[in-house]
Design an enzyme around this catalytic site. Structure first.
Site, mmCIF file in Angstrom:
data_model
loop_
_atom_site.group_PDB
_atom_site.id
_atom_site.type_symbol
_atom_site.label_atom_id
_atom_site.label_comp_id
_atom_site.label_asym_id
_atom_site.label_seq_id
_atom_site.Cartn_x
_atom_site.Cartn_y
_atom_site.Cartn_z
ATOM 1 N N SER A 147 0.844 -1.201 0.000
ATOM 2 C CA SER A 147 0.000 0.000 0.000
ATOM 3 C C SER A 147 0.880 1.253 0.000
ATOM 4 C CB SER A 147 -0.953 -0.059 1.192
ATOM 5 O OG SER A 147 -2.007 0.863 1.031
ATOM 6 N N ASP A 223 -10.156 -5.734 -2.784
ATOM 7 C CA ASP A 223 -9.532 -4.667 -1.994
ATOM 8 C C ASP A 223 -10.417 -3.424 -2.072
ATOM 9 O OD1 ASP A 223 -7.881 -2.479 -1.213
ATOM 10 O OD2 ASP A 223 -6.088 -3.623 -1.729
ATOM 11 N N HIS A 256 -7.349 -6.085 1.346
ATOM 12 C CA HIS A 256 -6.146 -5.240 1.522
ATOM 13 C C HIS A 256 -5.335 -5.642 2.755
ATOM 14 C CE1 HIS A 256 -4.013 -1.615 0.274
ATOM 15 N NE2 HIS A 256 -4.008 -1.138 1.502
#
Lengths: 278, 278
Positions: A147, A223, A256
């Protein structure tokens, strides 16, 4: 450097360390896993940069990287994601800025410029510390992350292809200059002139001529940030235009979280190990 | 049963669930990992019981069990270690009693008897819930655990060899009746008559004639509780006297943490899978 803890794991040693950083002006905590092969001489170093809200500890606990790191004989370094502490300016209720959200850049704006310098902290100060204190072969380094940390890995690799032989990312923020959750942070850290943002934006760096041998990206299709903050297609388009080979794995049903990261951790470490082998 | 969360991981689904327990009189939270093979029909169930201070979450986050569970096609159930909540009697500053320290027994003493019934909760109520709600082949169950949960696994297996085909433990409390950190809890839960404690003590159960096909135990030699709370030699002696095959692996330099557990998790799951195969 102070040793906070060490524990044997998967044949190696997982340690947590703290030092006073001259770059951030704060104590900084980080974790290092040293595989058993280091007993026979220096081994490659793989940097893992974490995402928003994380410290060094999240991936150390949930990332499931030690089995593969031991199998391939690589050191894993997991830094914190920002400076922290009483004297560090912060926005307590904002998880996308300040503590846990350093965005792997060097802030130029007050009051953040004195502390929020995670870029220089990692590529200069912590790199020198790792070289000095651990059985690390600094001629063989790779970098990956998740991320915000995927953004950090991609941008650092693009700016230092001489130093990093391999780069991969889990669900990276591909173009932070235009993503809702990163634009406000970039403006506060770097100012309103968006020209300064391009040095910390993988898509912009590629457009501006930076190159890297190849990238591996894994991205979950479930996600919740896929089409807003992350947008892997922007990276795919930039790589295609620039002729950078990109392996983009869209993983059906994955989100995620570390449940996603840990699933593909061994694949990523194998990718790096093959590029870090002598 | 309420679903708190689900996430795809290692090809399967890691879920967290909550239900109102009639046995403990409280809401109880637990986690279940369902491997991909369950799409083709019921799969074996492997129970993991956690140690003092833990909830369902610790091993879910740090145990690194999902890769092996998916490889072997087993469900992993991770219950909490005690009832919790405002109405549950507890000793807030005591980590060896009360919340997080249910010791996998049915308390008989007031004020604990109404809630602290983790033994019946697991072998009756949660077992029935797993059978009803998940793609579980309840004719193929194994059980393992860590420390207090190793004690739980050994005692439940010894009392239900008809139900559990396999049992293993990481650093189990082998004889809680005589260990400093468990004696006070047994007295408060079960009363001063130590005859009642023998039903929840692996060494005593074996001395009293209970048998099991074989056990696997891993124990770190750097475990700070090795010679006080855990004492694997007591189990080794009891097994030898009773003719129960015990594979006791003393692991040089490993401590009591999840860094130890996660290292040998895949070995244990393979052990169980081989005994749970049709």
């Amino acid at each position: 450097m102070e040793t906070i803890s060490t524990a044997k794991s998967h044949g190696g040693v997982q340690g947590v360390y703290r030092h006073q950083s001259a770059v951030t002006g704060t104590p900084m905590t980080f974790a290092v896993f040293v595989p058993p092969q280091a007993a026979n001489g220096p081994v490659p170093v793989l940097w893992y940069l974490s995402g928003l809200t994380c410290s060094h500890a999240n991936v150390m606990e949930k990332g499931e990287y030690r089995a593969a790191a031991s199998a391939h004989g690589v050191i894993i370094v997991t830094p914190d994601t920002s400076p922290r502490g009483e004297g560090v300016p912060d926005e307590k209720d904002n998880w996308q800025f300040g503590s846990g959200a350093g965005f792997y850049l060097d802030a130029t704006q007050e009051p953040y410029a004195a502390n929020y310098r995670m870029y220089s902290y990692i590529v200069e100060e912590l790199t020198a510390l790792i070289a000095a204190e651990f059985p690390a072969d600094m001629s063989r380094q790779g970098i990956f992350g998740h991320s915000m940390g995927g953004h950090g890995a991609l941008t650092m690799a693009l700016k230092h292809p001489d130093r990093f032989a391999s780069c991969s990312a889990f669900a990276p923020i591909t173009e932070p200059s235009s993503a809702d959750w990163s634009r406000p942070a970039l403006e506060k850290y770097l100012g309103v002139d968006q020209a300064a943002w391009r040095a910390y934006d993988a898509v912009a760096l590629i457009a501006d001529g930076r190159r890297f041998p190849d990238f591996l990206v894994d991205q979950g299709t479930a996600d919740p940030f896929l089409n807003t903050g992350l947008r892997p297609q922007l990276l795919a388009d930039a790589c295609q235009k620039a002729g950078i080979p990109l392996t983009l794995n869209l993983r059906e049903g994955y989100d995620h979280s570390y449940f996603f990261i840990s699933t593909f951790m061994a694949d990523h470490i194998a990718w790096h190990a093959s590029r870090l082998a002598r």
